[in-house]
Design a protein around this motif. Structure first.
Motif, PDB file in Angstrom:
ATOM      1  N   GLY A  69       0.810  -1.211   0.000  1.00  0.00           N
ATOM      2  CA  GLY A  69       0.000   0.000   0.000  1.00  0.00           C
ATOM      3  C   GLY A  69       0.841   1.257   0.000  1.00  0.00           C
ATOM      4  N   GLY A  70       0.193   2.366   0.327  1.00  0.00           N
ATOM      5  CA  GLY A  70       0.894   3.636   0.436  1.00  0.00           C
ATOM      6  C   GLY A  70       1.462   3.817   1.837  1.00  0.00           C
ATOM      7  N   ASP A  71       2.309   4.804   1.986  1.00  0.00           N
ATOM      8  CA  ASP A  71       2.912   5.110   3.285  1.00  0.00           C
ATOM      9  C   ASP A  71       1.877   5.854   4.130  1.00  0.00           C
ATOM     10  OD1 ASP A  71       4.412   5.821   5.449  1.00  0.00           O
ATOM     11  OD2 ASP A  71       5.957   6.890   4.342  1.00  0.00           O
ATOM     12  N   VAL A  72       1.006   5.091   4.785  1.00  0.00           N
ATOM     13  CA  VAL A  72      -0.121   5.676   5.514  1.00  0.00           C
ATOM     14  C   VAL A  72       0.350   6.515   6.692  1.00  0.00           C
ATOM     15  CG1 VAL A  72      -2.225   5.142   6.802  1.00  0.00           C
ATOM     16  CG2 VAL A  72      -1.657   3.821   4.767  1.00  0.00           C
ATOM     17  N   GLN A  73       1.465   6.146   7.291  1.00  0.00           N
ATOM     18  CA  GLN A  73       1.949   6.930   8.430  1.00  0.00           C
ATOM     19  C   GLN A  73       2.375   8.337   7.997  1.00  0.00           C
ATOM     20  OE1 GLN A  73       4.424   4.962  11.279  1.00  0.00           O
ATOM     21  NE2 GLN A  73       3.526   2.952  10.907  1.00  0.00           N
ATOM     22  N   ALA A  74       2.923   8.458   6.798  1.00  0.00           N
ATOM     23  CA  ALA A  74       3.263   9.785   6.271  1.00  0.00           C
ATOM     24  C   ALA A  74       1.993  10.592   6.029  1.00  0.00           C
ATOM     25  CB  ALA A  74       4.072   9.656   4.984  1.00  0.00           C
ATOM     26  N   LEU A  75       0.948   9.930   5.528  1.00  0.00           N
ATOM     27  CA  LEU A  75      -0.334  10.619   5.338  1.00  0.00           C
ATOM     28  C   LEU A  75      -0.896  11.079   6.680  1.00  0.00           C
ATOM     29  CD1 LEU A  75      -2.059   8.248   2.729  1.00  0.00           C
ATOM     30  CD2 LEU A  75      -0.725  10.324   2.288  1.00  0.00           C
ATOM     31  N   HIS A  76      -0.738  10.244   7.709  1.00  0.00           N
ATOM     32  CA  HIS A  76      -1.216  10.594   9.050  1.00  0.00           C
ATOM     33  C   HIS A  76      -0.483  11.820   9.589  1.00  0.00           C
ATOM     34  CE1 HIS A  76      -1.282  10.300  13.493  1.00  0.00           C
ATOM     35  NE2 HIS A  76      -2.523   9.870  13.303  1.00  0.00           N
ATOM     36  N   ARG A  77       0.839  11.856   9.401  1.00  0.00           N
ATOM     37  CA  ARG A  77       1.609  13.021   9.864  1.00  0.00           C
ATOM     38  C   ARG A  77       1.117  14.296   9.203  1.00  0.00           C
ATOM     39  NH1 ARG A  77       5.909   9.341   9.418  1.00  0.00           N
ATOM     40  NH2 ARG A  77       6.515  10.192   7.382  1.00  0.00           N
ATOM     41  N   SER A  78       0.848  14.212   7.912  1.00  0.00           N
ATOM     42  CA  SER A  78       0.371  15.374   7.171  1.00  0.00           C
ATOM     43  C   SER A  78      -1.014  15.787   7.643  1.00  0.00           C
ATOM     44  CB  SER A  78       0.352  15.061   5.674  1.00  0.00           C
ATOM     45  OG  SER A  78      -0.111  16.161   4.925  1.00  0.00           O
ATOM     46  N   ALA A  79      -1.880  14.796   7.897  1.00  0.00           N
ATOM     47  CA  ALA A  79      -3.251  15.082   8.318  1.00  0.00           C
ATOM     48  C   ALA A  79      -3.300  15.734   9.694  1.00  0.00           C
ATOM     49  CB  ALA A  79      -4.079  13.796   8.320  1.00  0.00           C
ATOM     50  N   THR A  80      -2.432  15.260  10.598  1.00  0.00           N
ATOM     51  CA  THR A  80      -2.457  15.779  11.966  1.00  0.00           C
ATOM     52  C   THR A  80      -1.675  17.088  12.106  1.00  0.00           C
ATOM     53  OG1 THR A  80      -0.598  14.315  12.512  1.00  0.00           O
ATOM     54  CG2 THR A  80      -2.820  13.539  13.045  1.00  0.00           C
ATOM     55  N   ALA A  81      -0.778  17.373  11.166  1.00  0.00           N
ATOM     56  CA  ALA A  81      -0.016  18.622  11.223  1.00  0.00           C
ATOM     57  C   ALA A  81      -0.896  19.830  10.946  1.00  0.00           C
ATOM     58  CB  ALA A  81       1.143  18.571  10.227  1.00  0.00           C
ATOM     59  N   THR A  82      -1.880  19.648  10.057  1.00  0.00           N
ATOM     60  CA  THR A  82      -2.790  20.758   9.714  1.00  0.00           C
ATOM     61  C   THR A  82      -4.227  20.238   9.705  1.00  0.00           C
ATOM     62  OG1 THR A  82      -2.352  20.299   7.365  1.00  0.00           O
ATOM     63  CG2 THR A  82      -1.126  22.109   8.377  1.00  0.00           C
ATOM     64  N   PRO A  83      -4.805  20.021  10.880  1.00  0.00           N
ATOM     65  CA  PRO A  83      -6.183  19.510  10.933  1.00  0.00           C
ATOM     66  C   PRO A  83      -7.143  20.425  10.175  1.00  0.00           C
ATOM     67  CG  PRO A  83      -5.162  19.458  13.104  1.00  0.00           C
ATOM     68  CD  PRO A  83      -4.239  20.240  12.214  1.00  0.00           C
ATOM     69  N   GLY A  84      -7.977  19.840   9.355  1.00  0.00           N
ATOM     70  CA  GLY A  84      -8.893  20.631   8.551  1.00  0.00           C
ATOM     71  C   GLY A  84      -8.303  21.061   7.224  1.00  0.00           C
ATOM     72  N   GLY A  85      -6.982  20.876   7.090  1.00  0.00           N
ATOM     73  CA  GLY A  85      -6.292  21.131   5.825  1.00  0.00           C
ATOM     74  C   GLY A  85      -5.992  22.600   5.552  1.00  0.00           C
ATOM     75  N   PRO A  86      -5.347  22.868   4.410  1.00  0.00           N
ATOM     76  CA  PRO A  86      -4.836  21.859   3.468  1.00  0.00           C
ATOM     77  C   PRO A  86      -3.726  21.000   4.077  1.00  0.00           C
ATOM     78  CG  PRO A  86      -4.916  24.038   2.432  1.00  0.00           C
ATOM     79  CD  PRO A  86      -5.136  24.239   3.908  1.00  0.00           C
ATOM     80  N   CYS A  87      -3.745  19.725   3.755  1.00  0.00           N
ATOM     81  CA  CYS A  87      -2.718  18.773   4.196  1.00  0.00           C
ATOM     82  C   CYS A  87      -1.794  18.543   3.003  1.00  0.00           C
ATOM     83  CB  CYS A  87      -3.360  17.475   4.665  1.00  0.00           C
ATOM     84  SG  CYS A  87      -4.642  17.702   5.927  1.00  0.00           S
ATOM     85  N   GLU A  88      -0.829  19.438   2.847  1.00  0.00           N
ATOM     86  CA  GLU A  88      -0.117  19.551   1.573  1.00  0.00           C
ATOM     87  C   GLU A  88       0.597  18.270   1.148  1.00  0.00           C
ATOM     88  OE1 GLU A  88       2.327  23.028   1.534  1.00  0.00           O
ATOM     89  OE2 GLU A  88       0.632  24.396   1.822  1.00  0.00           O
ATOM     90  N   GLU A  89       1.311  17.625   2.070  1.00  0.00           N
ATOM     91  CA  GLU A  89       2.059  16.426   1.689  1.00  0.00           C
ATOM     92  C   GLU A  89       1.109  15.298   1.289  1.00  0.00           C
ATOM     93  OE1 GLU A  89       5.315  13.209   3.471  1.00  0.00           O
ATOM     94  OE2 GLU A  89       4.685  14.906   4.695  1.00  0.00           O
ATOM     95  N   ALA A  90       0.086  15.082   2.094  1.00  0.00           N
ATOM     96  CA  ALA A  90      -0.865  14.009   1.787  1.00  0.00           C
ATOM     97  C   ALA A  90      -1.594  14.274   0.479  1.00  0.00           C
ATOM     98  CB  ALA A  90      -1.872  13.860   2.929  1.00  0.00           C
ATOM     99  N   GLU A  91      -2.004  15.504   0.271  1.00  0.00           N
ATOM    100  CA  GLU A  91      -2.755  15.835  -0.945  1.00  0.00           C
ATOM    101  C   GLU A  91      -1.872  15.742  -2.176  1.00  0.00           C
ATOM    102  OE1 GLU A  91      -5.041  19.471  -0.233  1.00  0.00           O
ATOM    103  OE2 GLU A  91      -5.412  18.791   1.817  1.00  0.00           O
ATOM    104  N   ALA A  92      -0.598  16.096  -2.040  1.00  0.00           N
ATOM    105  CA  ALA A  92       0.338  15.939  -3.153  1.00  0.00           C
ATOM    106  C   ALA A  92       0.531  14.457  -3.470  1.00  0.00           C
ATOM    107  CB  ALA A  92       1.679  16.583  -2.820  1.00  0.00           C
ATOM    108  N   PHE A  93       0.603  13.644  -2.413  1.00  0.00           N
ATOM    109  CA  PHE A  93       0.768  12.195  -2.621  1.00  0.00           C
ATOM    110  C   PHE A  93      -0.405  11.628  -3.403  1.00  0.00           C
ATOM    111  CE2 PHE A  93       0.025   7.787  -1.391  1.00  0.00           C
ATOM    112  CZ  PHE A  93       1.262   7.215  -1.667  1.00  0.00           C
ATOM    113  N   PHE A  94      -1.621  11.946  -2.979  1.00  0.00           N
ATOM    114  CA  PHE A  94      -2.797  11.416  -3.672  1.00  0.00           C
ATOM    115  C   PHE A  94      -2.800  11.843  -5.143  1.00  0.00           C
ATOM    116  CE2 PHE A  94      -4.884  11.413   0.679  1.00  0.00           C
ATOM    117  CZ  PHE A  94      -4.885  10.040   0.798  1.00  0.00           C
ATOM    118  N   ALA A  95      -2.581  13.120  -5.393  1.00  0.00           N
ATOM    119  CA  ALA A  95      -2.661  13.624  -6.766  1.00  0.00           C
ATOM    120  C   ALA A  95      -1.608  12.970  -7.659  1.00  0.00           C
ATOM    121  CB  ALA A  95      -2.507  15.137  -6.775  1.00  0.00           C
ATOM    122  N   ARG A  96      -0.385  12.840  -7.150  1.00  0.00           N
ATOM    123  CA  ARG A  96       0.684  12.282  -7.977  1.00  0.00           C
ATOM    124  C   ARG A  96       0.581  10.758  -8.094  1.00  0.00           C
ATOM    125  NH1 ARG A  96       4.691  16.560  -5.305  1.00  0.00           N
ATOM    126  NH2 ARG A  96       6.462  15.179  -5.683  1.00  0.00           N
TER     127      ARG A  96
END
Length: 370
Positions: A69-96
Motif C-alpha cells: 500500500g501507500g505510506d499511511v503513516q506519512a499521510l497521518h503526519r500530514s493530516a495531523t499537522a494541519t487539521p482541517g487542511g490543506p494537508c499539503e504532503e498528503a494531498e500531493a501524494f494522492f494527486a501524484r
C-alpha cells in the motif's frame, strides 16, 4: 542489489530492451512513498516514447509482498499537522499517485506486473493499471481502507465497479482478503503463474526480439505467459468470491446502504471468510462505509479520467477530516484497535456532512488535465 527504493534497470534483450522497475523497500513491504511514486512516473514518461524500450516489468523485492500500500503513516503526519487542511504532503501524494495510476492504465507499451505476495491499497493500484497482471499462489489482495476510514482509491472506483455481481461493493465495504483465483475471477489479474516460474518469465522476456509495434509486443508477452499459465493450473488455490457470489449478491441487495450494512453485519455464519468480512465492516468506520458506498455509486458510469478526478476530490476531503487520523492511530500507530469513530452507526451520520465529502475543496481539480 541497489538500496534505492525503486530499482531502475534496462535489461538487454534479443532486440531492444526491457525496462524493469522493482519496488525495493522490503522492510515496509514495499509500501509506496511520494519519491517512489515520482520515480515510477518519471520512468514511465521517459520510456513511453523511447524506441529502445519494448516492454516494462514491475515487481517487488523480497518474497513477502509486491506492495502493501501507500505510506499511511506519512499521510497521518500530514493530516495531523494541519487539521482541517490543506494537508499539503498528503494531498500531493494522492494527486501524484493517481496520475501515475492513470499513466499505467493508459500506457501503450506492455507492462507486466508480477503481483507476488501481499498486494494491498496502493500496490493494487499499481497492479490493476498494468496490461499483463500476473498473480501467484502467494498473492494476498485486500483493500481494507474501511478499517482506517479511507476508501478503496487508486482506481478502486473503476475496478470494483467492474467486478461480477455485487462483489466489488462487498469487498469495498468489508475489506475482505482475496487470493489469486479471486483476482482472476474479479478481473484484477489476467493470469495465474506459479512463483517457481518467475525466472523462466524473466529469461523469455530477455530472449525476446521486441518490435517498434506495441500491438506485436503485447502479443509477444501473451505468447510468453500463456504456456506458463497452463503449466501452473494445478497450483491455483481455491477462490472465495466465486463460490460465495450468490450470497454476496443477496447481502448487498438492500433498499439503501444502511440495509446493506445491516445485512452484512448481522449475518449469522460459520463460514470463516464471510465472518471475517462481516467483522471488517463491523469494526470499520460507519462514516467511511457511507462515503465508500456513495463513491462507488457516483462513479458507476464514469470514464477512467473522471474516476481519478473524483477520487482525488474525495481523498482530499477525507484526509482533512479527523476520522482518518483516528483510524490510522488505532490500527497502525497505537495499535489498540479501538478507534473512537465519530458515529456509532451509518444512520447517525448527517446527510449534510456526507455531502461535504463530495464537494470540491478547491477551485481547480489537480487532475483536471488528465
Amino acid at each position: 542489489m541497489s538500496d534505492a527504493p525503486v530499482i531502475v534497470e534496462l535489461v538487454a534483450c534479443a532486440e531492444r530492451k526491457l525496462g524493469r522497475l522493482t519496488l525495493n523497500v522490503p522492510k515496509t513491504l514495499n509500501s509506496l512513498t511520494l519519491p517512489m511514486v515520482d520515480t515510477l512516473q518519471q520512468q514511465l514518461d521517459a520510456w513511453r516514447d523511447d524506441p529502445e524500450i519494448g516492454a516494462i516489468l514491475i515487481d517487488g523485492s523480497g518474497e513477502k509482498a509486491f506492495c502493501a500500500g501507500g505510506d499511511v503513516q506519512a499521510l497521518h503526519r500530514s493530516a495531523t499537522a494541519t487539521p482541517g487542511g490543506p494537508c499539503e504532503e498528503a494531498e500531493a501524494f494522492f494527486a501524484r499517485e493517481y496520475r501515475m495510476n492513470y499513466t499505467l492504465h493508459t500506457y501503450p507499451k506492455p507492462i507486466i506486473c508480477w503481483g507476488h505476495g501481499i498486494v494491498m491499497g496502493g500496490g493494487l493500484g499499481v497492479m490493476a493499471g498494468c496490461s499483463h497482471r500476473v498473480v501467484t499462489e502467494a498473492t494476498r489482495i485486500a483493500m481494507p481502507e474501511i478499517t482506517i476510514a479511507l476508501f478503496p482509491d487508486v482506481g478502486g472506483s473503476w475496478f470494483l465497479n467492474h467486478m461480477p455481481g455485487k462483489s466489488g461493493q462487498f469487498l469495498a465495504l468489508t475489506g475482505a482478503s482475496i487470493n489469486a483465483a479471486d483476482a482472476v475471477f474479479t478481473g484484477l489479474a489476467d493470469r495465474f503463474i506459479a512463483s517457481e516460474h518467475k525466472d523462466a518469465v524473466l529469461e523469455q522476456l530477455r530472449r525476446s526480439a521486441w518490435r517498434g509495434d506495441c500491438a506485436a509486443n503485447h502479443a509477444r508477452v501473451r505468447h510468453i505467459l500463456r504456456p506458463l499459465t497452463e503449466q501452473s493450473i494445478g497450483s491455483m488455490p481455491g477462490g472465495q468470491v466465486e463460490p460465495h457470489l450468490s450470497r454476496i449478491n443477496s447481502l448487498c441487495d438492500g433498499d439503501d446502504v444502511h440495509q446493506v450494512v445491516d445485512n452484512i453485519v448481522n449475518q449469522q455464519t460459520t463460514d470463516q471468510w464471510l465472518s471475517r468480512a462481516r467483522d471488517g465492516l463491523a469494526h470499520g468506520s460507519p462514516l467511511a462505509a457511507l462515503w465508500i458506498s456513495r463513491q462507488l455509486q457516483a462513479t458507476r458510469h464514469c470514464s477512467l479520467r473522471e474516476v481519478f478526478q473524483s477520487e482525488v476530490q474525495l481523498a482530499t476531503n477525507v484526509v482533512r477530516y479527523p476520522e482518518f487520523a483516528e483510524g490510522v492511530r488505532a490500527l497502525l500507530l497505537d495499535k489498540d484497535r479501538n478507534p473512537a469513530w465519530a458515529y456509532k452507526s451509518t444512520r447517525e451520520v448527517p446527510e449534510a456532512l456526507l455531502d461535504g465529502f463530495f464537494t470540491a475543496p478547491w477551485p481547480n481539480n489537480p487532475l483536471a488535465d488528465l
